[in-house]
Design a protein around this motif. Structure first.
Motif: not given
Length: 218
Positions: A7-13, A113-121
């Motif tokens: 599980x990877x946290x998806x609500x990324x502030x 954007x930066x946060x969505x990029x971190x999520x995808x990675x």
């Protein structure tokens, strides 16, 4: 083998309050894609037709054994239509990175954007670490785009049905088939903003994925 990826946290502030307010409140965050481990063998997939537009956008094609079905109605409003289309491209780019087994794949970075990029990675890294790649049919539907406050941003939401999407072992080619359950149904919320460099490009800024969503089961 676990039914799903870690599980990877998806609500990324978002300013977390922005996305959660736009979504109607906080949610149960279960953001991992389904990984279904070993089972029957499969042939090495051939590449499907590229979805590259030829206008500088990256290739987000996937193998022929992976069907990304985006059953979206095109909004009549041009801005909403662009945001929905590039929300789809973000998901395609993420899948492209998984198939390529490349956590630094440039395709998802183009649409993030930066946060969505971190999520995808982080999602790609989880699949690579487990030695899996997706196969089958991944169905996305019921897309909506709504304004977020007075900003130019739009919140794009849609459902996902991954009951016919499975994980295939990169090493052995074997697939794990798992019976359909509520775990297969998710709701995505993507905060989209127009690119400053390209007025026709919308980038995903934040992403939240709610798991076990009954309304997406139909």
């Amino acid at each position: 083998m676990a039914r799903r990826t870690p599980t990877i946290a998806a609500a990324l502030a978002v300013g977390a309050a922005v996305l959660l307010t736009a979504c109607g409140g906080s949610s149960d965050n279960s953001s991992s894609d389904k990984i279904k481990g070993a089972g029957e063998g499969s042939k090495s997939p051939s590449a499907s037709a590229s979805t590259s537009t030829g206008d500088g956008r990256p290739d987000v094609s996937v193998p022929a054994d992976l069907h990304l079905n985006f059953d979206f109605d095109k909004p009549s409003d041009a801005a909403k239509a662009g945001a929905v289309a590039d929300a789809e491209n973000y998901i395609r780019a993420l899948k492209h990175g998984i198939v390529k087994q490349n956590p630094d794949d440039p395709a998802y970075q183009f649409y993030s954007g930066p946060a969505a990029s971190r999520y995808a990675k982080s999602q790609i890294q989880a699949w690579v670490k487990g030695g899996w790649t997706p196969t089958g049919t991944d169905h996305y539907f019921n897309a909506e785009a709504n304004p977020v406050g007075a900003s130019k941003s739009l919140l794009v939401t849609f459902c996902r049905d991954q009951a016919k999407s499975f994980g295939r072992s990169v090493k052995t080619g074997k697939i794990k088939y798992v019976s359909e359950s509520l775990d297969d149904y998710e709701k995505f919320s993507l905060l989209m903003a127009p690119s400053k460099e390209n007025s026709k490009l919308w980038k995903t800024q934040q992403i939240e994925v709610q798991g076990r969503v009954k309304e997406c089961r139909g």
